[in-house]
Design an enzyme around this catalytic site. Structure first.
Site, PDB file in Angstrom:
ATOM      1  N   GLY A 242     -74.053  34.608 -55.643  1.00  0.00           N
ATOM      2  CA  GLY A 242     -73.530  34.094 -55.125  1.00  0.00           C
ATOM      3  C   GLY A 242     -73.573  34.976 -53.420  1.00  0.00           C
ATOM      4  CG  HIS A 243     -71.502  34.854 -50.069  1.00  0.00           C
ATOM      5  ND1 HIS A 243     -70.919  34.369 -48.738  1.00  0.00           N
ATOM      6  CD2 HIS A 243     -70.429  34.870 -50.930  1.00  0.00           C
ATOM      7  CE1 HIS A 243     -69.980  34.018 -49.124  1.00  0.00           C
ATOM      8  NE2 HIS A 243     -69.363  34.747 -50.069  1.00  0.00           N
ATOM      9  CG  ASN A 244     -70.375  39.938 -49.819  1.00  0.00           C
ATOM     10  OD1 ASN A 244     -70.869  39.554 -48.978  1.00  0.00           O
ATOM     11  ND2 ASN A 244     -69.249  39.410 -49.087  1.00  0.00           N
TER      12      ASN A 244
END
Length: 353
Positions: A242-244
């Protein structure tokens, strides 16, 4: 360049280890069961020692301990037969080198900078202001959007998609169907309109040197900060990051694992297949997470963690599941009984006094 044949002594001179027995000419590397007189195979699992003894391999890669049971055979003795096998296999099957050619059907933006030594396959698309390093291979049907950087000696297999602004280090390998830099799953709830409002994902994905990403794996771009996979990380097929998120150096992630956004995984961690890891968590370096384990909170101390329910017959599982559903009620009953027992003990003590 691929090796067609090599003597065992030349192999030891190049890769190390200790040759025992006859100096065999090796023409291929294969399994214990299929090996013949000019083949090399290996024994890394002591449970397969009987198969090694029965093998027709001309020479075997073994540990010092296993060598005792194989006395009289041609052997290469080393501390880590599996690693030695991998290095021998690379000699016989090296990574294909760039053909330094661009297929006529490739679509390359005029502002893209492509090193002359690169290979660009059929129907590949490379966007504006991309920079592609020396000896990199971009195979058929791959799309690299604008403002991406791809380092030297990379292999981008067929039908990979790299979204805008992503950065790849040197010797990165991306297998077919993987998607690097798609939007992270970010939405804010609009109470007035009673609907989700999409959060713009302004970060990118940064892959360090020697990262390998398996087929149909997805790594989302960051919402504000970048999603980072550090050097030497190996990610299997059908993994979701997932993002970040931040995946540390030399991490290994096995197939079908899901890692939610903003989670940091420490260096040298190993994550088993189909593990599910929640968002905004921290996993310390050199941690091992077992297959199918659900991680819902940060791990404070490195170690081996697993939460797998053991395999059992279905009828047994149904009976045990019935008890598990009532654990909370059982816990309350036990507490009540403990309280009653404490009162009885207290009354008995008072009577004795």
């Amino acid at each position: 360049m691929a090796v067609n044949q090599i003597t065992a002594s030349a192999l030891v001179e190049q890769l190390g280890g200790q040759l025992r027995g006859d100096d065999v000419t090796i023409t291929s590397i294969t399994s214990l069961q299929q090996a013949q007189a000019h083949d090399i195979s290996f024994l890394s699992n002591p449970r397969l020692r009987s198969e090694a003894i029965a093998s027709r391999a001309g020479i075997l890669i073994v540990t010092e301990k296993s060598a005792e049971a194989l006395a009289g055979r041609s052997l290469i003795v080393t501390d880590d037969p599996y690693l030695y096998f991998a290095r021998v296999a690379r000699l016989f099957h090296p990574r294909p080198q760039s053909k330094a050619a661009i297929h006529p059907s490739a679509v390359i933006a005029p502002t893209a900078q492509i090193a002359a030594s690169c290979e660009i396959g059929a129907h590949a698309v490379i966007g504006e202001h991309c920079v592609i390093g020396e000896n990199t291979r971009i195979l058929a049907g791959t799309v690299i959007e604008e403002n991406c950087t791809v380092g030297n000696d990379c292999i981008i297999h067929a039908n990979v998609t790299i979204y805008h602004g992503c950065q790849l280090g040197n010797r990165v390998e991306l297998h077919s169907g993987c998607v690097i830099g798609a939007d992270g799953f970010g939405f804010a709830w609009d109470k007035q309109k009673n609907e989700w409002f999409k959060i713009v994902q302004t970060g990118c994905v940064v892959l360090g040197d020697d990262v390998e990403v398996g087929a149909n794996t997805t790594i989302d771009r960051g919402a504000i900060e970048n999603t980072i996979v550090e050097k030497g990380a190996k990610i299997d097929n059908q993994v979701m990051i997932g993002h970040n998120g931040k995946i540390g150096a030399h991490v290994a992630i096995v197939a079908c694992t899901g890692i939610a956004g903003s989670t940091e995984v420490g260096d040298y961690t190993v994550i088993g297949g189909a593990a599910m890891i929640g968002g905004h968590l921290n996993i310390p370096p050199k941690t091992t997470i077992g297959a199918a384990t659900a991680v819902s909170h940060s791990i404070k101390e490195s170690g081996y963690y697993a939460s797998i329910f053991p395999l059992q017959k279905h009828n047994d599982w149904v009976k045990n599941a019935a008890h598990i559903r009532h654990l909370h009620v059982m816990s309350q009953k036990i507490k009540a009984l403990e309280h009653q027992l404490a009162e009885l003990n207290g009354n008995s003590s008072n009577q004795q006094d």
